[in-house]
Design a protein around this motif. Sequence first.
Motif, PDB file in Angstrom:
ATOM      1  N   ALA A 189       5.863   8.632   7.281  1.00 13.06           N
ATOM      2  CA  ALA A 189       6.124  10.256   8.348  1.00 13.06           C
ATOM      3  C   ALA A 189       6.243  11.316   7.193  1.00 13.06           C
ATOM      4  O   ALA A 189       6.949  10.655   6.398  1.00 13.06           O
ATOM      5  CB  ALA A 189       6.672  10.199   9.462  1.00 13.06           C
ATOM      6  N   SER A 190       6.308  12.211   7.611  1.00 17.96           N
ATOM      7  CA  SER A 190       6.718  13.197   6.589  1.00 17.96           C
ATOM      8  C   SER A 190       8.370  13.812   6.698  1.00 17.96           C
ATOM      9  O   SER A 190       8.543  14.379   5.263  1.00 17.96           O
ATOM     10  CB  SER A 190       5.417  15.331   6.931  1.00 17.96           C
ATOM     11  N   ASP A 191       8.202  13.141   7.115  1.00 23.50           N
ATOM     12  CA  ASP A 191       9.994  13.244   6.842  1.00 23.50           C
ATOM     13  C   ASP A 191      10.853  12.494   6.262  1.00 23.50           C
ATOM     14  O   ASP A 191      12.189  12.224   6.473  1.00 23.50           O
ATOM     15  CB  ASP A 191      11.169  13.628   8.663  1.00 23.50           C
ATOM     16  N   THR A 192       9.859  11.270   6.635  1.00 21.43           N
ATOM     17  CA  THR A 192      11.187  10.246   5.812  1.00 21.43           C
ATOM     18  C   THR A 192      10.215  10.032   4.052  1.00 21.43           C
ATOM     19  O   THR A 192      10.722   8.713   3.495  1.00 21.43           O
ATOM     20  CB  THR A 192      10.651   8.680   6.651  1.00 21.43           C
ATOM     21  N   LEU A 193       9.425  10.374   3.541  1.00 21.39           N
ATOM     22  CA  LEU A 193       8.609  10.289   2.456  1.00 21.39           C
ATOM     23  C   LEU A 193       8.760  11.723   2.334  1.00 21.39           C
ATOM     24  O   LEU A 193       7.921  12.884   2.216  1.00 21.39           O
ATOM     25  CB  LEU A 193       7.806  10.006   2.407  1.00 21.39           C
ATOM     26  N   THR A 194       9.776  11.946   0.302  1.00 21.66           N
ATOM     27  CA  THR A 194      10.486  13.814  -0.158  1.00 21.66           C
ATOM     28  C   THR A 194       8.870  14.080  -0.948  1.00 21.66           C
ATOM     29  O   THR A 194       8.883  13.393  -2.433  1.00 21.66           O
ATOM     30  CB  THR A 194      10.935  13.760   0.242  1.00 21.66           C
ATOM     31  N   GLY A 195       8.089  13.883  -0.567  1.00 22.67           N
ATOM     32  CA  GLY A 195       7.216  15.128  -2.066  1.00 22.67           C
ATOM     33  C   GLY A 195       6.212  13.824  -1.830  1.00 22.67           C
ATOM     34  O   GLY A 195       5.915  12.762  -1.384  1.00 22.67           O
ATOM     35  N   PRO A 196       5.306  13.852  -2.692  1.00 24.18           N
ATOM     36  CA  PRO A 196       3.790  13.543  -3.055  1.00 24.18           C
ATOM     37  C   PRO A 196       4.111  12.094  -3.940  1.00 24.18           C
ATOM     38  O   PRO A 196       3.671  10.742  -3.662  1.00 24.18           O
ATOM     39  CB  PRO A 196       3.212  14.270  -4.252  1.00 24.18           C
ATOM     40  N   GLN A 197       4.651  11.972  -4.663  1.00 24.68           N
ATOM     41  CA  GLN A 197       5.453  10.607  -5.411  1.00 24.68           C
ATOM     42  C   GLN A 197       5.778   9.587  -4.647  1.00 24.68           C
ATOM     43  O   GLN A 197       5.757   7.936  -4.494  1.00 24.68           O
ATOM     44  CB  GLN A 197       6.505  10.914  -6.822  1.00 24.68           C
ATOM     45  N   ALA A 198       6.545   9.871  -3.440  1.00 21.46           N
ATOM     46  CA  ALA A 198       7.359   8.848  -2.256  1.00 21.46           C
ATOM     47  C   ALA A 198       6.138   8.242  -1.598  1.00 21.46           C
ATOM     48  O   ALA A 198       5.862   6.852  -1.088  1.00 21.46           O
ATOM     49  CB  ALA A 198       8.277   9.819  -1.496  1.00 21.46           C
ATOM     50  N   VAL A 199       5.000   9.305  -1.390  1.00 21.92           N
ATOM     51  CA  VAL A 199       4.456   9.210  -0.250  1.00 21.92           C
ATOM     52  C   VAL A 199       2.940   7.902  -1.019  1.00 21.92           C
ATOM     53  O   VAL A 199       2.481   6.603  -1.129  1.00 21.92           O
ATOM     54  CB  VAL A 199       3.017  10.182  -0.453  1.00 21.92           C
ATOM     55  N   ALA A 200       2.663   8.279  -2.813  1.00 19.47           N
ATOM     56  CA  ALA A 200       2.134   7.426  -3.431  1.00 19.47           C
ATOM     57  C   ALA A 200       2.692   5.835  -3.615  1.00 19.47           C
ATOM     58  O   ALA A 200       1.969   5.150  -3.781  1.00 19.47           O
ATOM     59  CB  ALA A 200       1.992   7.984  -4.710  1.00 19.47           C
ATOM     60  N   ASP A 201       3.750   5.949  -3.848  1.00 17.91           N
ATOM     61  CA  ASP A 201       5.302   4.937  -4.096  1.00 17.91           C
ATOM     62  C   ASP A 201       4.837   3.496  -2.594  1.00 17.91           C
ATOM     63  O   ASP A 201       4.355   2.651  -2.963  1.00 17.91           O
ATOM     64  CB  ASP A 201       6.458   5.146  -4.545  1.00 17.91           C
ATOM     65  N   LEU A 202       5.295   4.515  -1.908  1.00 16.19           N
ATOM     66  CA  LEU A 202       4.342   3.538  -0.414  1.00 16.19           C
ATOM     67  C   LEU A 202       2.734   3.378  -0.603  1.00 16.19           C
ATOM     68  O   LEU A 202       2.916   1.840   0.148  1.00 16.19           O
ATOM     69  CB  LEU A 202       5.011   4.622   1.351  1.00 16.19           C
ATOM     70  N   VAL A 203       1.791   3.600  -1.122  1.00 13.72           N
ATOM     71  CA  VAL A 203       0.983   3.777  -1.011  1.00 13.72           C
ATOM     72  C   VAL A 203       0.417   2.600  -2.037  1.00 13.72           C
ATOM     73  O   VAL A 203      -0.094   1.304  -1.440  1.00 13.72           O
ATOM     74  CB  VAL A 203      -0.158   4.912  -1.247  1.00 13.72           C
ATOM     75  N   ALA A 204       1.230   2.412  -2.922  1.00 13.85           N
ATOM     76  CA  ALA A 204       0.853   1.351  -3.568  1.00 13.85           C
ATOM     77  C   ALA A 204       1.149   0.380  -3.368  1.00 13.85           C
ATOM     78  O   ALA A 204       0.916  -0.961  -3.381  1.00 13.85           O
ATOM     79  CB  ALA A 204       1.775   1.775  -4.882  1.00 13.85           C
ATOM     80  N   ARG A 205       2.803   0.140  -2.357  1.00 14.64           N
ATOM     81  CA  ARG A 205       3.340  -1.210  -1.534  1.00 14.64           C
ATOM     82  C   ARG A 205       2.362  -1.974  -0.777  1.00 14.64           C
ATOM     83  O   ARG A 205       2.503  -2.667  -0.800  1.00 14.64           O
ATOM     84  CB  ARG A 205       4.692   0.124  -1.396  1.00 14.64           C
ATOM     85  N   VAL A 206       1.861  -1.238   0.188  1.00 14.24           N
ATOM     86  CA  VAL A 206       0.592  -1.383   1.157  1.00 14.24           C
ATOM     87  C   VAL A 206      -0.505  -1.966   0.238  1.00 14.24           C
ATOM     88  O   VAL A 206      -0.779  -3.155   0.980  1.00 14.24           O
ATOM     89  CB  VAL A 206       0.898  -0.450   1.665  1.00 14.24           C
ATOM     90  N   GLN A 207      -1.353  -1.179  -0.473  1.00 17.14           N
ATOM     91  CA  GLN A 207      -1.939  -2.273  -1.604  1.00 17.14           C
ATOM     92  C   GLN A 207      -1.734  -3.031  -2.516  1.00 17.14           C
ATOM     93  O   GLN A 207      -2.278  -4.218  -2.561  1.00 17.14           O
ATOM     94  CB  GLN A 207      -2.820  -0.614  -2.356  1.00 17.14           C
ATOM     95  N   GLN A 208      -0.576  -3.390  -2.712  1.00 14.27           N
ATOM     96  CA  GLN A 208       0.288  -4.608  -2.901  1.00 14.27           C
ATOM     97  C   GLN A 208      -0.110  -5.619  -1.876  1.00 14.27           C
ATOM     98  O   GLN A 208       0.913  -6.955  -2.432  1.00 14.27           O
ATOM     99  CB  GLN A 208       1.030  -4.496  -4.491  1.00 14.27           C
ATOM    100  N   HIS A 209       0.089  -5.467  -1.214  1.00 13.63           N
ATOM    101  CA  HIS A 209       0.584  -6.096   0.231  1.00 13.63           C
ATOM    102  C   HIS A 209       2.418  -6.988  -0.043  1.00 13.63           C
ATOM    103  O   HIS A 209       2.244  -7.820   0.485  1.00 13.63           O
ATOM    104  CB  HIS A 209       0.157  -7.833  -0.523  1.00 13.63           C
ATOM    105  N   GLU A 210       2.976  -5.688  -0.465  1.00 15.49           N
ATOM    106  CA  GLU A 210       4.123  -5.486  -0.389  1.00 15.49           C
ATOM    107  C   GLU A 210       4.846  -5.219   1.627  1.00 15.49           C
ATOM    108  O   GLU A 210       6.361  -5.696   1.259  1.00 15.49           O
ATOM    109  CB  GLU A 210       5.022  -5.033  -1.428  1.00 15.49           C
ATOM    110  N   VAL A 211       3.893  -4.892   1.510  1.00 16.27           N
ATOM    111  CA  VAL A 211       4.574  -4.669   3.539  1.00 16.27           C
ATOM    112  C   VAL A 211       3.166  -5.042   4.175  1.00 16.27           C
ATOM    113  O   VAL A 211       1.790  -4.805   4.589  1.00 16.27           O
ATOM    114  CB  VAL A 211       3.911  -2.761   3.622  1.00 16.27           C
ATOM    115  N   ASP A 212       3.574  -5.664   5.218  1.00 14.86           N
ATOM    116  CA  ASP A 212       3.034  -5.965   6.445  1.00 14.86           C
ATOM    117  C   ASP A 212       1.963  -5.399   7.409  1.00 14.86           C
ATOM    118  O   ASP A 212       1.076  -5.349   7.895  1.00 14.86           O
ATOM    119  CB  ASP A 212       3.695  -7.737   6.956  1.00 14.86           C
TER     120      ASP A 212
END
Length: 748
Positions: free
Chosen positions: A533-556
Motif C-alpha cells: 500500500a502507498s503508506d507502507t511502501l515509501t518511494g518507487p524503490q520500496a515498491v520495486a524491492d517488494l515486486v522483486a520479492r514476489v517475482q522470486q517467490h519470496e512471498v506467498d
Amino acid sequence: MVGSSTSFAAPKTVQVSNPPAPGRVAVLLPLPLAGAYDYRAPEGPVPPAGSFVTVPLGQRMIVGVLWDHSGSSADLAEQRLKPVATVHDAIPMREPVRHLVDWIAAYTLSPPGAVLRMAMGPSDALEPEEGRVGFAVAADLPPPDAKDRRLTATRRRVLDVFGGTEALPAALLAHEAGCGTGVIRAMVEAGLLAETRLPARPPRPVPDWRLPFPPFSDDQQAAADVIVGAVEARRYETILLDGVTGSGKTEVYFKAIAAALQAGRQVLVLLPEIALGAQWHRRFEQQFGAPAAAWHSDLRPAERRGVWRDVAENRAKVVVGARSALFLPFADLGLIVVDEEHDASFKQEDGVIYHARDMAVVRASLEGVPIVLASATPSLESLVNAERGRYRRLVLADRHGGAELPKVTLVDLRDDKPDRQRFVAPSLITAITETLAAGEQAMLFLNRRGYAPLTLCRTCGHRMQCPNCTAWLVEHRFMGRLICHHCGHAERPPEICPSCEDKHSFAPCGPGVERLAEEITERFPDARIAVMASDTLTGPQAVADLVARVQQHEVDLLIGTQIMAKGHHFPMLTLVGVIDGDLGLSGGDLRAGERTFQMLHQVAGRAGRAERRGRVLLQTFDPGHPVMKALAAHDRDRFLALEADERRSHRMPPFGRLAALIVSAPDADQADQTAAALARAAPHLKGVDVLGPAPAPLAVLRGRHRRRFLVKTDRQVNLQAVLRQWLAGVRVPTAVRIQVDVDPYSFL
C-alpha cells in the motif's frame, strides 16, 4: 481549437494578440497573475521569445520568460517600465511549450503564470554548466564562539538542506532554505560553508534501438506497424492501443520508441503513478540496454536539474514520468505515450486543475507528433473519440503467448458469509488454501489503506473525526496513528473517549489492508505475507524491492491496494481475491461504475499471466450489478455500451460537458454569501444547466468551508466563455477562493 476533453482534436495554432510595442518586452512570471507584464527591453538585440530573464517585481527579483504577447501592463507608459535585469544564457522555452501554457490556462481558466510555474524547471537549471560555483558544508567548522559563528534559524535551514556531502549552487541552496544568496556568502565568510566547483555531469547512456525484440503476435505486429508509421512520418495522430491485460501493449509501443530513437528524436512516456516506474524501467532497460530518464517528485534536486537540462539539450532521449513530465522542455520530441490512459491519477486536483492525458494530446498536436494512449480498460471518453473518428483504435484481443484470461467467480456475501468480525468468505479461504498447497501465489485486494476506516466508542458511539475536515480518521495500526487521508492530520488513538470519558472503549469498524493482513496471518501462520500500500511502501524503490520479492517467490500471499493492481507481472500468481468488490460503486460519482470496472479488471488481470490459468474470486453483496456481471463474463464492451447509453440519456460526458465551481472560505457564512451571489448571477442560457449551490460532500476541508456548483452544458456550448462571463459578474471577498474544475473527476 479543442472544445472539451471528450472531443480532443488539438489545436494547430494558438492565437497571439497584443504583441509588445518596440522597446518593450512581455515577460510572463511564474505567479498567479492575470498575464504577462511589460518591461523595458535590454540593450542590444531583443532576445527571442522564450528567453529566460530576471526582472524586478516590487522588491523582488524573479525569473520569468519572454512571452509572445503582452498582458495587463501593456498600457503602461514606457518611461515607467522597469528594465529587464538579466537575460539568462539558457536554451529558450520552445514555442510549442509556450503555446501549451497559454492553451491550458485558457482551457482550465487558470492564470497563465500558474501554468508557467509547472514548466519552469528547477531554479538553478538556468545557470551555465561549465565553471559553476557550488557550496558545501565546511570541512573544518570554526568553534561556536568564533566571530559570526552564531547559527541563526536561517543559517540552520541552509545547513539542513545538505543531505550529504553534495555541493549545491547558490540559487538552489537559497531557494531550498528560503533565504537570499547574501546569507550563503555570509556563511562562507564565517567559515560555515566552503566554495567549490560543481562537477560536470557524466554523459547519459543512450538506449540502443537496434537490439532485437521478442517475437510478436500478428495483432502486435499490425499495431506496431501503424504506430511506427506515424512516428516515421512525423505526423500528429492520437492512437488508442486497446489490449487485454497481458496482451503485450508495452512491447508494441516499445517498438515505436525504437523508431523514434532511430530517427534521433525524443520520447515522453507518462505513467499515472511513480510506484509503477520501477518495473517499467526494468523492462525498458532489458529491451534497450540503457535506462530511461525518470522525472517525478522523489528526485533529489541535483537529479531534477540534470534531467531538465538533458531534456532541453537533447541528451535524454526517453523520459518516463508522472503528470509534471508533460511540461519538460524537449528539444526534438518524436512520440508521446500515456500508459494506463484511463487512470484517474492523471487528473491533477490541486493548484492548476488539469488532466495530463488530455493535455498530452494537446502537446502532441502542437509538436506535430503521434501520441499513444494505452490501456486494457480505456476510458469511455477515449472510446467515444475513437468511434467518432478522432482517434485511431488498435485492438490486442488476446493475451500474449497463449495465456488464458482468468476465470472470474462472484462470491455472494449474502450466502457465503465470513465469520463474525472476519472479512474473507469461506470459499475464498478454501481457494487460498488450495493455491498455497499447490506452491502458487495468491493476492488479496482491498482498496482501503490502514487498519480500519472508522474508529468509534462502544459506549456512546462517538466517532473520531478530523478537526480540519468533515472526514473520519482512519486507524493506521502499523504506525500507531489516526490519520486523515484528506489533509494529513495525524494523532495518537485516545485512551479515553473525548465524549463520554470511558476508558479503552474505542473499536475499529470495517476493514483496511492492515486488518485484512491480521486476519490472514491468523488463518495462514506459515504463509509468507506482504502488504503493498502507498503508506507502507515509501518511494518507487520500496515498491520495486517488494515486486522483486514476489517475482522470486519470496512471498506467498500479497495483500494490498490499487498500487499492486497495475502493470505488475507475477508468473506464479494464480489466485486473486477481491475483498470488497462493491467499494466505490456509490457516492454520486458519474464514473463510479466505470472506475470500479477498470480497477477490478486490472486487479483480475494479475492472475494467470504465464502458463497456469488464473482464477478470481470477487466478493460482493450485489452480484446482479452490471459491473459484476460484466467482470464475470469478461464482457467489457457490453458494460461500456450500457454505461454510454446511461450517460447519453443524461447529457453527461462524453455526450455533454461538465464544470465544477468550488467556493471555499475560512468562515461558513462567507462561503454561503459568496455562493448565494454566484447563484443570483448564474447564467440562464439554452443548453446550460447550473446545479447548486450545495455543501460539498467534504463540506470542510483543511479548515475551509466548501460549497459546490455543477455546470452541465451541451457539447457545442463554449463552456469556458460561459464560466468567464459568469465569474466576471461577481465580486469575491479576499478570504474566499473560487476553484474552477473543467471536466471534473472528483465530486467531493
